[in-house]
Scaffold this motif. Structure first.
Motif, PDB file in Angstrom:
ATOM      1  N   LEU A  24      -4.994   1.711  -2.331  1.00  0.00           N
ATOM      2  CA  LEU A  24      -4.898   1.343  -3.737  1.00  0.00           C
ATOM      3  C   LEU A  24      -6.196   1.715  -4.440  1.00  0.00           C
ATOM      4  O   LEU A  24      -7.280   1.594  -3.866  1.00  0.00           O
ATOM      5  N   ILE A  26      -7.817   0.878  -8.333  1.00  0.00           N
ATOM      6  CA  ILE A  26      -7.599   0.166  -9.585  1.00  0.00           C
ATOM      7  C   ILE A  26      -8.778   0.429 -10.517  1.00  0.00           C
ATOM      8  O   ILE A  26      -9.939   0.218 -10.143  1.00  0.00           O
ATOM      9  N   PHE A  32      -3.260  -4.887 -13.127  1.00  0.00           N
ATOM     10  CA  PHE A  32      -2.529  -4.240 -12.042  1.00  0.00           C
ATOM     11  C   PHE A  32      -1.668  -5.263 -11.320  1.00  0.00           C
ATOM     12  O   PHE A  32      -2.144  -6.325 -10.914  1.00  0.00           O
ATOM     13  N   PHE A  34       0.690  -6.510  -8.143  1.00  0.00           N
ATOM     14  CA  PHE A  34       0.866  -6.322  -6.702  1.00  0.00           C
ATOM     15  C   PHE A  34       2.020  -7.226  -6.294  1.00  0.00           C
ATOM     16  O   PHE A  34       1.872  -8.446  -6.243  1.00  0.00           O
ATOM     17  N   ARG A 197       0.453  -1.096 -14.405  1.00  0.00           N
ATOM     18  CA  ARG A 197       0.819  -0.386 -13.176  1.00  0.00           C
ATOM     19  C   ARG A 197       1.169  -1.407 -12.111  1.00  0.00           C
ATOM     20  O   ARG A 197       0.711  -2.545 -12.151  1.00  0.00           O
ATOM     21  N   ALA A 199       2.177  -1.962  -7.712  1.00  0.00           N
ATOM     22  CA  ALA A 199       2.401  -1.513  -6.341  1.00  0.00           C
ATOM     23  C   ALA A 199       3.386  -2.461  -5.679  1.00  0.00           C
ATOM     24  O   ALA A 199       3.271  -3.680  -5.827  1.00  0.00           O
ATOM     25  N   ILE A 206       2.576  -0.304   1.573  1.00  0.00           N
ATOM     26  CA  ILE A 206       2.882   0.036   0.188  1.00  0.00           C
ATOM     27  C   ILE A 206       4.048   1.016   0.184  1.00  0.00           C
ATOM     28  O   ILE A 206       3.974   2.089   0.793  1.00  0.00           O
ATOM     29  N   LYS A 208       5.757   1.732  -2.890  1.00  0.00           N
ATOM     30  CA  LYS A 208       5.862   2.350  -4.206  1.00  0.00           C
ATOM     31  C   LYS A 208       4.642   2.001  -5.030  1.00  0.00           C
ATOM     32  O   LYS A 208       4.188   0.853  -5.036  1.00  0.00           O
ATOM     33  N   LEU A 209       4.082   2.981  -5.695  1.00  0.00           N
ATOM     34  CA  LEU A 209       2.960   2.778  -6.617  1.00  0.00           C
ATOM     35  C   LEU A 209       3.300   3.536  -7.886  1.00  0.00           C
ATOM     36  O   LEU A 209       3.439   4.756  -7.865  1.00  0.00           O
ATOM     37  N   GLU A 210       3.449   2.811  -8.993  1.00  0.00           N
ATOM     38  CA  GLU A 210       4.021   3.446 -10.175  1.00  0.00           C
ATOM     39  C   GLU A 210       3.548   2.758 -11.445  1.00  0.00           C
ATOM     40  O   GLU A 210       3.180   1.585 -11.439  1.00  0.00           O
ATOM     41  N   LYS A 211       3.577   3.507 -12.546  1.00  0.00           N
ATOM     42  CA  LYS A 211       3.386   2.894 -13.854  1.00  0.00           C
ATOM     43  C   LYS A 211       4.592   2.020 -14.159  1.00  0.00           C
ATOM     44  O   LYS A 211       5.721   2.361 -13.801  1.00  0.00           O
TER      45      LYS A 211
END
Length: 293
Positions: A24, A26, A32, A34, A197, A199, A206, A208-211
């Motif tokens: 990650l 940040i 953010f 989580f 954003r 995660a 993890i 998926k990490l996305e806006k």
């Protein structure tokens, strides 16, 4: 330089699951999110980041420094754990003054202001407080020194809806002043409301990490169909379908892809009813967590 930088962070507990190769980054000023169900690895990630437990491998830094090698970096952050435990016989004000003493600054006005916002009685003993009021103490304690980074682990549990709203407004004000916020929760509406954003963590990894805007964009559709005869899954043998569920003549599923391809398939059916809607964050979230039957 990122405020938080986590690289291949792993924590193993023998046969028990911890976290595996978490990555990650940040940036300054972010809020953010989580997110993951209880037991997914959120708290383990945070505690390892803070140096409260040692990693098996990988690295984690705050403001470019490891909390294990440079514990003084913790003075720049405020942390609210998922569960708070205090000395029962202490008064709230004495506990908060004791906490403030570690920062070598006068936090009296700040404590009073925060207590007013959160409707917290500073004169009461910890032992006399409800779970929700103890959580308020934790919120004030985490913010009293005006930290540059705020790390919150399931922060709203125990708070009533009015206090939750005040808390979100308070976080918004801190963010406007420049604070970066790391918000861990399993309550998706909170993340949807606050974060830019997100995660998604599942079984210590993890996934998926996305806006937030991308997660909610129009490429996802929630489709419900009622036909005159039962519909099998083989009817929709095209890519992009997930979460297919059928009951009698009704089917429900999520679709991501070319909308023309799915409407052509639907046009071949004799329908009684159809709805195509935008999914909310929770439905998108479950798309990643629930295996298709």
């Amino acid at each position: 330089m990122s405020v938080i930088e986590i690289k291949d962070l792993t924590k193993s507990y023998g046969k028990a699951r911890g976290i595996s190769n978490v990555n990650l980054s940040i940036e300054q000023g972010e809020i953010f999110g989580f997110i993951g169900p209880n037991g997914a690895g959120k708290s383990t990630t945070i505690r390892t980041l803070l140096g409260l437990i040692h990693p098996t491998s990988g690295s984690a830094t705050i403001f470019g420094k490891s909390c294990i090698e440079h514990p003084e970096v913790r003075k720049e952050l405020g942390y609210l754990p998922s569960e708070v435990f205090y000395y029962d016989n202490m008064r709230v004000i004495d506990l908060l003054k004791y906490s403030a003493s570690f920062y070598k600054k006068d936090c009296t006005k700040r404590i009073n202001d925060l207590a007013e916002v959160m409707n917290l009685d500073l004169k009461k003993k910890i032992n006399d407080l409800s779970f929700g009021n103890k959580k308020k103490v934790g919120i004030v304690q985490g913010l009293l020194h005006e930290p540059k980074l705020i790390i919150l682990d399931e922060p709203t549990s125990g708070l009533d809806p009015l206090m939750q709203q005040r808390f979100f407004e308070l976080l918004g004000e801190e963010n406007k002043k420049g604070a970066t916020i790391f918000f861990s929760s399993h309550i998706l509406s909170e993340v949807q409301k606050m974060c830019s954003r997100v995660a998604l963590i599942k079984e210590g990894k993890i996934i998926k990490l996305e806006k937030m805007s991308t997660l909610q964009e129009n490429s996802y559709k929630k489709i419900s169909i009622e036909a005159k005869v039962p519909i099998s899954k083989d009817t929709f043998n095209i890519r992009g379908i997930s979460g297919f569920k059928s009951k009698g003549n009704t089917v429900n599923f999520m679709f991501k892809g070319d909308i023309n391809s799915i409407t052509k398939k639907i046009a071949e059916l004799e329908l009684r009813n159809i709805s195509i809607d935008e999914p909310n964050l929770e439905e998108i979230f479950m798309h990643y967590y629930v295996k298709e039957e």
